[in-house]
Design a protein around this motif. Structure first.
Motif, mmCIF file in Angstrom:
data_model
loop_
_atom_site.group_PDB
_atom_site.id
_atom_site.type_symbol
_atom_site.label_atom_id
_atom_site.label_comp_id
_atom_site.label_asym_id
_atom_site.label_seq_id
_atom_site.Cartn_x
_atom_site.Cartn_y
_atom_site.Cartn_z
ATOM 1 N N ASP A 183 -2.574 1.896 18.117
ATOM 2 C CA ASP A 183 -3.049 0.520 18.241
ATOM 3 C C ASP A 183 -2.214 -0.268 19.238
ATOM 4 O O ASP A 183 -2.679 -1.238 19.808
ATOM 5 N N ALA A 238 -1.993 0.523 13.120
ATOM 6 C CA ALA A 238 -2.346 -0.518 12.154
ATOM 7 C C ALA A 238 -3.105 0.098 10.980
ATOM 8 O O ALA A 238 -3.808 1.092 11.137
ATOM 9 N N ASP A 239 -2.945 -0.501 9.818
ATOM 10 C CA ASP A 239 -3.743 -0.131 8.656
ATOM 11 C C ASP A 239 -3.786 -1.326 7.710
ATOM 12 O O ASP A 239 -3.230 -2.380 8.003
ATOM 13 N N ALA A 240 -4.439 -1.154 6.587
ATOM 14 C CA ALA A 240 -4.621 -2.257 5.646
ATOM 15 C C ALA A 240 -3.295 -2.786 5.101
ATOM 16 O O ALA A 240 -3.204 -3.941 4.692
ATOM 17 N N ASP A 241 -2.250 -1.945 5.110
ATOM 18 C CA ASP A 241 -0.943 -2.354 4.599
ATOM 19 C C ASP A 241 -0.051 -2.948 5.680
ATOM 20 O O ASP A 241 1.134 -3.159 5.466
#
Length: 152
Positions: free
Chosen positions: A35, A52-55
């Protein structure tokens, strides 16, 4: 099962010069792999790759090891932040680019899993995670690089 290296060969419908930029330039790397990518394309440059991720995401240390335009680019990554990348504390990724027909044969290799000193379970989990990751991202490299080749 061999857990020492991940190797792939891919054909890209783009010149080696374009493919080299795609695998080495942070502006291009973040179009098909991470990202964000923060490093200079010079041997010894230390930086980071961000996913990037939800956390919130994951940041991986990244050090350029070899730059030979337009035939080779390699880097070490996954070493502890603040540590100098070396065999035993990081994984080594190498892209070798070979002109083939109107495009480029990409020989990809990631090594260093066994040298990390992980337990068998950690080694297998990390290796499988990287296999799945590269199986997802490398086809994106092929597609993205082909869009940049402006030959008539």
């Amino acid at each position: 099962m061999e857990l020492g290296s991940i190797e792939r060969e891919l054909y890209v419908e783009a010149t080696p010069e374009i493919v080299f930029e795609v695998v080495s330039d942070p502006a291009h790397v973040k179009q098909w792999w991470s990202d964000d990518a923060r490093y200079e394309t010079v041997v010894g440059s230390a930086g980071e790759i961000l996913f990037a991720d939800a956390d919130g995401g994951k940041v991986e240390a990244f050090t350029v090891v070899d730059v030979q335009p337009p035939t080779r680019f390699s880097f070490r990554w996954t070493h502890p932040a603040g540590d100098e990348a070396a065999e035993g504390n990081s994984l080594l990724v190498t892209f070798e680019l070979v002109p083939q027909g109107a495009g480029t044969l990409v020989r990809f290799r990631e090594t260093g899993f066994r040298e990390r000193g992980w337990t068998a379970a950690s080694l297998e989990a990390s290796y499988q995670d990287h296999v799945q990751g590269w199986d997802y991202f490398l086809p994106r490299l092929v597609t993205y690089a082909a869009t940049l080749d402006a030959r008539p």
